[in-house]
Design an enzyme around this catalytic site. Structure first.
Site, PDB file in Angstrom:
ATOM      1  N   HIS A  49       0.793  -1.126  -0.084  1.00 21.25           N
ATOM      2  CA  HIS A  49      -0.021  -0.125   0.102  1.00 21.25           C
ATOM      3  C   HIS A  49       0.972   1.289   0.031  1.00 21.25           C
ATOM      4  CE1 HIS A  49      -3.879  -1.868   0.564  1.00 21.25           C
ATOM      5  NE2 HIS A  49      -3.355  -2.704   1.469  1.00 21.25           N
ATOM      6  N   CYS A 399       0.724 -25.746 -16.301  1.00 21.36           N
ATOM      7  CA  CYS A 399       0.114 -24.612 -16.430  1.00 21.36           C
ATOM      8  C   CYS A 399       1.125 -23.433 -15.940  1.00 21.36           C
ATOM      9  CB  CYS A 399      -1.189 -24.532 -15.337  1.00 21.36           C
ATOM     10  SG  CYS A 399      -2.340 -25.638 -15.699  1.00 21.36           S
ATOM     11  N   CYS A 434      -5.281 -25.205 -14.094  1.00 20.77           N
ATOM     12  CA  CYS A 434      -5.901 -26.528 -13.819  1.00 20.77           C
ATOM     13  C   CYS A 434      -5.953 -26.817 -12.148  1.00 20.77           C
ATOM     14  CB  CYS A 434      -5.270 -27.877 -14.378  1.00 20.77           C
ATOM     15  SG  CYS A 434      -3.741 -28.624 -13.783  1.00 20.77           S
TER      16      CYS A 434
HETATM   17  C1  LIG Z   1      -8.506 -10.020   3.471  1.00 28.23           C
HETATM   18  C2  LIG Z   1      -7.080  -9.427   3.430  1.00 28.23           C
HETATM   19  C3  LIG Z   1      -6.476  -8.610   2.973  1.00 28.23           C
HETATM   20  C4  LIG Z   1      -5.076  -7.913   3.071  1.00 28.23           C
HETATM   21  N1  LIG Z   1      -4.456  -7.397   2.188  1.00 28.23           N
HETATM   22  C5  LIG Z   1      -3.400  -6.723   2.528  1.00 28.23           C
HETATM   23  C6  LIG Z   1      -2.595  -6.108   1.321  1.00 28.23           C
HETATM   24  O1  LIG Z   1      -3.108  -5.687   0.433  1.00 28.23           O
HETATM   25  N2  LIG Z   1      -1.517  -5.363   1.796  1.00 28.23           N
HETATM   26  C7  LIG Z   1      -1.072  -5.555   3.201  1.00 28.23           C
HETATM   27  O2  LIG Z   1       0.087  -4.917   3.245  1.00 28.23           O
HETATM   28  N3  LIG Z   1      -1.415  -6.201   4.098  1.00 28.23           N
HETATM   29  C8  LIG Z   1      -2.801  -6.900   3.778  1.00 28.23           C
HETATM   30  N4  LIG Z   1      -3.183  -7.946   4.687  1.00 28.23           N
HETATM   31  C9  LIG Z   1      -2.722  -7.858   5.645  1.00 28.23           C
HETATM   32  C10 LIG Z   1      -1.547  -8.999   5.822  1.00 28.23           C
HETATM   33  O3  LIG Z   1      -1.985  -9.948   5.262  1.00 28.23           O
HETATM   34  C11 LIG Z   1      -1.260  -9.273   7.475  1.00 28.23           C
HETATM   35  O4  LIG Z   1      -1.176  -8.124   8.053  1.00 28.23           O
HETATM   36  C12 LIG Z   1      -0.183 -10.262   7.687  1.00 28.23           C
HETATM   37  O5  LIG Z   1      -0.146 -11.122   6.734  1.00 28.23           O
HETATM   38  C13 LIG Z   1      -0.300 -10.649   9.114  1.00 28.23           C
HETATM   39  O6  LIG Z   1       0.957 -11.424   9.131  1.00 28.23           O
HETATM   40  P1  LIG Z   1       1.139 -12.162  10.515  1.00 28.23           P
HETATM   41  O7  LIG Z   1       2.246 -12.795  10.420  1.00 28.23           O
HETATM   42  O8  LIG Z   1       0.681 -11.336  11.674  1.00 28.23           O
HETATM   43  O9  LIG Z   1      -0.076 -13.206  10.811  1.00 28.23           O
HETATM   44  P2  LIG Z   1      -0.067 -14.840  10.053  1.00 28.23           P
HETATM   45  O10 LIG Z   1       0.344 -14.955   8.861  1.00 28.23           O
HETATM   46  O11 LIG Z   1      -1.434 -15.112  10.313  1.00 28.23           O
HETATM   47  O12 LIG Z   1       0.833 -15.438  11.115  1.00 28.23           O
HETATM   48  C14 LIG Z   1       0.482 -15.926  12.387  1.00 28.23           C
HETATM   49  C15 LIG Z   1       1.188 -17.149  12.553  1.00 28.23           C
HETATM   50  O13 LIG Z   1       0.763 -17.631  13.850  1.00 28.23           O
HETATM   51  C16 LIG Z   1       0.848 -18.958  14.158  1.00 28.23           C
HETATM   52  N5  LIG Z   1       0.047 -19.234  15.376  1.00 28.23           N
HETATM   53  C17 LIG Z   1      -0.974 -18.957  15.797  1.00 28.23           C
HETATM   54  N6  LIG Z   1      -1.368 -19.402  17.054  1.00 28.23           N
HETATM   55  C18 LIG Z   1      -0.162 -20.045  17.317  1.00 28.23           C
HETATM   56  C19 LIG Z   1       0.473 -20.741  18.605  1.00 28.23           C
HETATM   57  N7  LIG Z   1      -0.548 -20.751  19.611  1.00 28.23           N
HETATM   58  N8  LIG Z   1       1.515 -21.277  18.798  1.00 28.23           N
HETATM   59  C20 LIG Z   1       2.285 -21.177  17.611  1.00 28.23           C
HETATM   60  N9  LIG Z   1       2.058 -20.400  16.519  1.00 28.23           N
HETATM   61  C21 LIG Z   1       0.782 -19.978  16.236  1.00 28.23           C
HETATM   62  C22 LIG Z   1      -0.108 -19.043  13.001  1.00 28.23           C
HETATM   63  O14 LIG Z   1      -0.390 -20.290  12.721  1.00 28.23           O
HETATM   64  C23 LIG Z   1       0.230 -18.337  11.847  1.00 28.23           C
HETATM   65  O15 LIG Z   1       1.368 -18.934  11.048  1.00 28.23           O
HETATM   66  C24 LIG Z   1      -4.566  -8.307   4.267  1.00 28.23           C
HETATM   67  C25 LIG Z   1      -5.032  -9.172   5.187  1.00 28.23           C
HETATM   68  C26 LIG Z   1      -6.217  -9.634   4.935  1.00 28.23           C
HETATM   69  C27 LIG Z   1      -6.914 -10.589   5.727  1.00 28.23           C
END
Ligand SMILES: Cc1cc2nc3c(=O)[nH]c(=O)nc-3n(C[C@H](O)[C@H](O)[C@H](O)COP(=O)(O)OP(=O)(O)OC[C@H]3O[C@@H](n4cnc5c(N)ncnc54)[C@H](O)[C@@H]3O)c2cc1C
Lengths: 473, 420
Positions: A49, A399, A434
């Site tokens: 963004h 693909c 596919c």
């Molecule tokens: C619909 C949507 C659209 C988005 N679009 C954008 C975008 O266009 N641009 C942008 O910048 N951001 C976007 N985002 C936001 C972005 O995807 C997230 O902010 C980012 O992926 C978050 O990463 P994370 O590592 O915090 O979460 P996650 O990828 O969910 O990682 C968290 C990890 O913690 C693990 N975990 C949970 N509980 C435990 C436990 N008890 N013990 C061990 N491990 C655990 C989970 O298994 C997971 O692997 C979007 C999000 C969504 C949902």
């Protein structure tokens, strides 16, 4: 005893781990899933963004703008597909123009210098397929698109290269503070560390509550998408947002870095943190909304649909802090979390290193090379690869044109692919039109050979996602 | 390297085309096949029912393929296995890659497209729900069971009544699985009548017409699906939902010609077949590029594939021998469709280049009982033939005679169905 245990191997946990390996001290990433990038980081819009959307003065605004600026360097260091394709925010009615101007001003206050408002005709000149109903648009050239899998894998592999360890299928079930640090209770045994980082995505509130009194609630806000075939990936070149109106936040139409067309997302709160199903209503609704942006939406070219869960908190901003001595949090990282990952990683690592008194290492290697995508290389390089190793000449996924050599490489990396989806995220085998119909038996065979498991031991993703049940009669 | 006739795909179409090209005197024929063996989709079709027309006996898929393979091997046609064609240009330059040969560029005198078709995937249907393990296209399941000897599941629901789905209903039952239901969106089956009888009826497997899967349950592995009835517009009717517990969902929801290479070469595609449009010599809009078999239009019987492919092989040989004219624009008579006829292959004929007897194949878009198939040359009806049943799942054909068309200045041929 590790110096730091990071809970969660999403893009945020992996970015923090990678940045931590710049310092002395040992790092372990503890993940509930079977691989990196199995949560929100695998299912989102993949937009880097610009930074005009977040409210002035928020952490989201600050991280977004800084993260966006860092993305060029990070994508080069970590070999991540990234393109600054620019973004439009469409305004369909004269009466909404003030809202467009508000967005412009917000962006300027957030520190953006490249924004402008253009007329509908000017926008259509740049994007001929935009709807005739567009009266004006906000234009942000610094907006980009990125491969979310490769970004997460890039951080993870580079962290591993610099010494971080990964523990999968190790959901954290307890966090206790001891004399000299913390003990994490996990599904695969205890882990001890001097500092803990909570980067558990939609589960961050649960992790927080294992140690501290309840403070914030993460609500999973589901977003559904449709992905279209590469034949229509060129419908638009920029990312096309809609101005939020009374009717809702609007959905986007964007090319992906790999040349597909992505439509979505919807936004709906769910109290189930695992509810990544799509719905008939959601898919129909997002197509209807996306259709407003362009002249004709290629809905017949949809090759798959999916949904992701935003980690929305009642705080409504990123929570980036040391919540208790030695217990750090990167929580509520909803959009623009992917964009912000580089700077969140850097900032959190700095905080943690300062708290633990870690110093910078001289031998940190910032470079990661991804699995080569042989068939998107220029012919000369491609030829050289195949000459060096004939397995690159054996095509498995037709693909996306992925060779057996690339799949083998993906399995042999650290952390390597152990499942069909792990191979898919690393090589794109099975991502094409596919949808793995043709290549999955072949990929299963390669996994079976490389991992020394019978076919019935190969999974799609989680341990329960059995693919075949063993020999026929 | 330069080669005369290059055939892309070594399934039944490619094999028959190679054989016919050799028999017609072609000197240099090369087959490129991405699999480790010839025979294409036939290798996984271990049931009977192949070759009734061609060999007058019932063979299994691999047996049918083997017969052609042996004959091709008796000629000096060359075969490269495990070779994937990456691209084809409009000047008939092919790039291919294999483990043994690496990247190869071939300039072909003529190209025969015989890449077959692929199955439509779940994504194309946009079925809501989770994306668990246990959703397979019928063809993938067939490959797992018949070639890898692996059981993809125990309790099965099949969506779509295409032939592979029907065959797999029987196959899975014979392997001890419970096939609970076959749901078909249309009010009629897309498969052959004989398959419905032999694969479903004989095993007591219900076929629910005008039904579709409206939800997939199970986050890791499929645990069940919801099936709903659909209305005339094929939209699910609320209130008709029925839940089936199962661990496997097989999709047999249609086949699409493999047309990546065709489009890359600029070959014009038909909206009705999704395959190339061809003329009487089965030549596509790109001169010297021919097409046959399932890449041209999806067939239900392999015998017709072999017949069609042989025609393409002969035409390619002739093209090489005589340096035939380009696609002859003006002299071609277009074949229009009417009534329930969805398309014809070919879609145009040039009497000067057609064989004595030209088979024109077509499909109808619905079930028709006791209607006539008619052929018109401009306003004049030249064929009128009654048929008891015509169905979308069964390919139909009419034969045009060269003598009837040559020098007659026919402006348009129409193939149609009529009530009387
Ligand atoms: C619909 C949507 C659209 C988005 N679009 C954008 C975008 O266009 N641009 C942008 O910048 N951001 C976007 N985002 C936001 C972005 O995807 C997230 O902010 C980012 O992926 C978050 O990463 P994370 O590592 O915090 O979460 P996650 O990828 O969910 O990682 C968290 C990890 O913690 C693990 N975990 C949970 N509980 C435990 C436990 N008890 N013990 C061990 N491990 C655990 C989970 O298994 C997971 O692997 C979007 C999000 C969504 C949902």
């Amino acid at each position: 005893m590790y110096d730091v245990a990071v809970i969660g191997a999403g893009v945020i946990g992996c970015a923090i781990a990678r940045e931590l390996t710049r310092y002395t001290g040992s790092v372990v990433v503890v993940e509930k899933g079977e691989d990196v990038c199995t949560g929100t980081s695998k299912a989102n819009s993949a937009i880097v963004h610009g930074g005009f959307d977040a409210e002035n003065g928020t952490m989201k605004a600050k991280m977004n703008v800084l993260g966006n600026r860092m993305m060029t360097r990070i994508s080069e260091e970590l070999d991540v597909p990234f393109r600054r394709n620019g973004a439009f925010v469409l305004c369909f009615q004269e009466e909404d123009r003030p809202a467009l101007e508000t967005l412009y001003e917000r962006g300027v206050k957030n520190g953006l210098t490249d924004l402008s408002i253009v007329s509908g005709d000017e926008a259509r000149k740049m994007e001929p397929n935009l709807s005739e109903n567009v009266v004006a648009a906000l234009w942000c050239p610094s907006s980009g698109i990125v491969c979310p899998f490769e970004l997460t894998l890039g951080f993870a592999e580079n962290a591993a290269k610099n010494g971080a360890e990964f523990r999968f299928l190790s959901g954290v079930t307890g966090v206790a503070r001891g004399e000299d640090g913390f003990t994490l209770e996990t599904e695969s045994g205890e882990i001890r560390a001097k500092a803990v980082v909570n980067a558990a995505g939609v589960y961050a509130d649960r992790i927080h509550d294992l140690l501290l009194p309840h403070d914030y609630t993460v609500t999973a806000r589901r977003g559904e998408y449709c992905l279209c075939d590469k034949t229509v990936g060129g419908l638009v070149d920029r990312t096309i947002f809609q101005l939020p109106t009374k009717l809702g936040k609007g959905v986007l139409v964007t090319p992906t870095v790999h040349g597909n067309l992505l439509l979505g997302p919807t936004a709906e709160d769910t109290d189930d943190k695992e509810y990544t199903a799509t719905t008939a209503f959601g898919l129909a609704d997002l197509q209807k909304r996306a259709a407003l942006s362009v002249k004709s939406l290629p809905t017949r070219q949809v090759i798959t649909s999916f949904s992701g869960l935003r980690a929305h908190t009642d705080v409504d901003d990123f929570i980036l802090r040391e919540a208790a001595p030695g217990f750090f949090e990167a929580a509520g990282i909803e959009s623009p979390g992917l964009t912000s990952a580089p700077v969140i990683g850097e900032m959190m690592a700095e905080k943690i290193a300062a708290a633990l008194g870690l110093s910078k290492r001289a031998d940190f290697d910032p470079i990661r090379k991804g699995v080569p995508h042989i068939y998107s290389l220029p012919e000369e390089e491609r030829r050289a690869y195949i000459e060096k190793d004939p397995l690159y000449g054996s095509i498995v996924c037709r693909c996306e044109t992925v060779s057996e050599g690339e799949i083998r490489d993906a399995i042999r990396r650290t952390p390597g692919a152990t499942t069909l989806d792990g191979v898919k995220r690393r090589t794109r085998a099975g991502m094409g039109r596919c949808q793995a119909g043709f290549c999955s038996p072949r990929v299963m065979e390669i996994l079976s050979r490389e991992l020394g498991l019978p076919l019935s031991g190969i999974r799609k993703n989680t341990p329960a996602s059995v693919l075949v049940y063993g020999k026929t009669k | 390297m330069k080669r005369e006739i290059v055939i892309i795909g070594g399934g039944p179409a490619g094999l028959a085309a190679a054989l016919a090209a050799k028999e017609a005197g072609a000197k240099d024929v090369l087959i490129l096949e991405r699999d480790v063996r010839l025979g294409g989709i036939l290798n996984q079709c271990i049931h009977n029912g192949f070759g009734l027309h061609t060999f007058k006996e019932e063979l299994t898929g691999p047996e049918y393929a083997a017969r052609f393979e042996e004959k091709v091997m008796e000629t000096d046609a060359e075969v490269w296995l495990s070779t994937m064609v990456l691209s084809l240009s409009k000047d008939r330059v092919i790039t291919a890659v294999s483990r043994e040969k690496g990247l190869v560029t071939i300039e072909a005198g003529a190209v025969i497209l015989a890449m077959g078709c692929r199955e439509r995937s779940r994504g194309a249907l946009n079925i809501p729900g989770f994306r668990p393990a246990g959703i397979y296209s019928a063809g993938t399941a067939q490959r797992l069971v018949n070639m890898e000897g692996q059981m993809p599941g125990h309790e099965v629901v099949i969506l779509g009544s295409g032939d592979i789905g029907l065959i797999m209903a029987r196959r899975m039952t014979l392997e001890g699985a419970k096939v609970k239901v076959v749901a078909e969106l249309q009010p009629y089956s897309g498969g052959l009548k004989r398959n419905i009888v032999q694969c479903l009826d004989d095993y007591g497997i219900p076929l629910k017409l005008s039904h579709t899967v409206t939800e997939i349950r199970g986050k890791d592995r499929v645990t069940g699906v919801v099936i709903s009835e659909v209305d005339d517009r094929l939209q699910p009717i609320p209130g008709t939902e029925e839940y089936y517990s199962c661990d496997t969902l097989l999709l047999s929801v249609g086949l699409i010609p493999e047309n990546e290479l065709s489009t890359g070469a600029g070959v014009e595609l038909s909206r009705a077949t999704n395959g190339p449009t061809v003329n009487e010599r089965l030549m596509t809009s790109v001169p010297g590029v021919f097409a046959c078999g399932n890449v041209l239009h999806v067939h239900d019987l392999v015998d017709y594939v072999s017949e069609e492919a042989a025609a393409a092989g002969r035409a390619a040989a002739e093209y090489i021998a005589n340096g035939q004219p380009e696609r002859s624009g003006g002299a071609e008579i277009p074949i229009a469709v009417g009534g329930g006829v969805r398309y014809t292959v070919p879609s145009a004929v040039d009497p000067a280049h057609m064989p004595e007897l030209l088979t024109v194949r077509f499909r109808v878009g619905n079930i028709y009982k006791n209607v006539y198939t008619s052929v018109y040359f401009d306003g004049e009806r030249v064929l009128h033939r009654k048929k008891q049943v015509m169905a979308p799942g069964e390919m139909e054909q009419v034969v045009l005679k060269r003598a009837d068309l040559l020098g007659k200045n026919v402006g348009k041929i129409t193939v149609t169905t009529e009530e009387d």
